[in-house]
Design an enzyme around this catalytic site. Structure first.
Site, PDB file in Angstrom:
ATOM      1  N   GLU A  11       0.837  -1.206   0.000  1.00  0.00           N
ATOM      2  CA  GLU A  11       0.000   0.000   0.000  1.00  0.00           C
ATOM      3  C   GLU A  11       0.872   1.257   0.000  1.00  0.00           C
ATOM      4  O   GLU A  11       1.845   1.341   0.746  1.00  0.00           O
ATOM      5  CB  GLU A  11      -0.885  -0.024   1.250  1.00  0.00           C
ATOM      6  CG  GLU A  11      -1.763   1.189   1.434  1.00  0.00           C
ATOM      7  CD  GLU A  11      -2.624   1.106   2.688  1.00  0.00           C
ATOM      8  OE1 GLU A  11      -3.504   1.964   2.847  1.00  0.00           O
ATOM      9  OE2 GLU A  11      -2.403   0.179   3.513  1.00  0.00           O
TER      10      GLU A  11
ATOM     11  N   LYS B 167      -8.745   3.078  -3.045  1.00  0.00           N
ATOM     12  CA  LYS B 167      -9.312   2.693  -1.757  1.00  0.00           C
ATOM     13  C   LYS B 167     -10.595   3.472  -1.518  1.00  0.00           C
ATOM     14  O   LYS B 167     -10.629   4.702  -1.621  1.00  0.00           O
ATOM     15  CB  LYS B 167      -8.306   2.961  -0.635  1.00  0.00           C
ATOM     16  CG  LYS B 167      -8.701   2.360   0.710  1.00  0.00           C
ATOM     17  CD  LYS B 167      -7.580   2.534   1.725  1.00  0.00           C
ATOM     18  CE  LYS B 167      -7.913   1.855   3.047  1.00  0.00           C
ATOM     19  NZ  LYS B 167      -6.824   2.033   4.034  1.00  0.00           N
TER      20      LYS B 167
ATOM     21  N   CYS C 141      -5.618  -2.683   2.364  1.00  0.00           N
ATOM     22  CA  CYS C 141      -5.644  -2.700   3.822  1.00  0.00           C
ATOM     23  C   CYS C 141      -7.031  -3.062   4.346  1.00  0.00           C
ATOM     24  O   CYS C 141      -7.551  -4.124   4.043  1.00  0.00           O
ATOM     25  CB  CYS C 141      -5.155  -1.354   4.356  1.00  0.00           C
ATOM     26  SG  CYS C 141      -4.723  -1.363   6.125  1.00  0.00           S
TER      27      CYS C 141
END
Length: 353
Positions: free
Chosen positions: A48, A136, A170
């Site tokens: 990430e 995200k 995540c």
């Protein structure tokens, strides 16, 4: 003979960026891509925000309004990546030279803007062409101070010669709705991207345990191979970020950072976990036939689900803040777009009291 599902080599990169230095981190990423290709990898996934570092400084007892935090935030933006750009071109060239698919984690910014960034995974094919991206959907905790949520337009699989592939970042790897979309689109290779570490203490499971929980769940749910790539912390980052010895000792613990793994469609770990005090690349030779075989147990995009009972709707538009119209008569009138329709309602049915 029928359809052929190839055997491929998957690779999970675990490494630290050159923190808040885009150009140096891009060079490091290119070296890792070429290393993976030379070792026979077909598909390489990165952590990430790898380019050029995750916004972790808020964890280190730094107020979001402190001068130091604001300085880091400014450098974070300045070292974020426009798509396309010279930085992206170099990554694409490395993917082409190595002959591998690359899923690169980066902080993305729109061209000619000076404020907003997105937490992005960029998908690049063997020829060095951009074939998709994922943003995200929602920033986690202190990430919200520097990154905004992405568009549902990019919550989908990316088509490749290996079949559909996907990525989540995540905490959204725990989001059952997001995972459900990818299961319904039959992802075969899923890339889970992770930061260098989670928050200090707070009774949470260490990041490597969370990575295992999420990765094995997605693999078993989607009947896909999962590449989980975590970043790690190097001495330079500790020198820049740590405010006391206790913090240094916490992040030097190999179980508090890292934890990269590769998981098969049956939910079994086939490579890793890699301790957080190590940088390197995990490899796993896999047979995509296993995706077909394991769907005979559960197929959540097909026979093992009930579209007549529940369905998931995704907003596939990328909304813009400003809409220009040619004349006042075309100005947006909200009342013309309001609807009370229910997609599940049977219009011929009698309403119950």
């Amino acid at each position: 003979m029928g359809d052929v599902y190839p055997k491929v080599c998957l690779a999970a990169v675990q490494a630290s960026p050159i923190f808040l230095n885009r150009e140096a981190t891009v060079e490091k990423a290119c070296d890792l891509i070429l290393e993976a290709g030379n070792n026979g990898a077909d598909f390489v996934a990165f952590p990430e925000n790898f380019i050029s570092g995750h916004p972790v400084w808020f964890v280190y007892n730094m107020s979001g309004e402190s001068e130091q935090s604001m300085r880091f935030a400014m450098e974070f933006y300045k070292n974020s990546v426009e798509i396309p750009s010279e930085a992206v071109n170099k990554i694409c060239q490395a993917a082409s030279r190595a002959g591998v698919y690359v899923v690169m984690g980066m902080s993305e910014k729109k061209p000619n803007q000076t404020g907003t960034t997105y937490n992005t995974q960029l998908f690049i094919n063997r020829e060095g062409q951009i074939i998709g991206k994922h943003q995200k959907l929602h920033s986690t905790m202190t990430e919200m101070l520097v990154q905004t949520g992405g568009s549902g337009k990019y919550l989908k699989t990316v088509q490749t010669e290996l079949g559909p592939v996907s990525g989540l970042i995540c905490g959204e790897n725990f989001n059952p709705f997001a995972v459900g979309v990818l299961a319904a689109e039959y992802t075969r290779i899923h890339c889970s991207a992770w930061p260098p570490h989670f928050m200090i203490g707070h009774g949470w499971a260490p990041m490597r345990q969370s990575i295992e929980i999420a990765s094995r769940n997605i693999a078993y749910t989607c009947k896909a191979f999962v590449i989980s790539s975590a970043a790690t912390v190097n001495d330079e980052m500790l020198d820049m970020l740590c405010t006391n010895q206790e913090e240094r000792e916490f992040f030097k613990d190999p179980k508090m950072t890292g934890g990269s793994i590769i998981v098969n469609p049956a939910g079994n770990i086939i490579a890793g976990p890699m301790d957080g005090d190590k940088e390197g690349i995990l490899y796993a030779d896999v047979d995509l036939d296993e995706c077909v075989f394991n769907h005979y147990v559960h197929d959540f995009g097909g026979y093992y689900n009930r579209a007549d009972v529940f369905r998931l709707f995704v907003n596939d538009t990328e909304d813009e803040l400003v809409t220009r119209v040619p004349s006042a008569k075309n100005f947006f009138r909200p009342e013309e777009h309001l609807t009370t329709s229910n997609p599940f309602k049977n219009e011929n049915a009698t309403e119950e009291n």
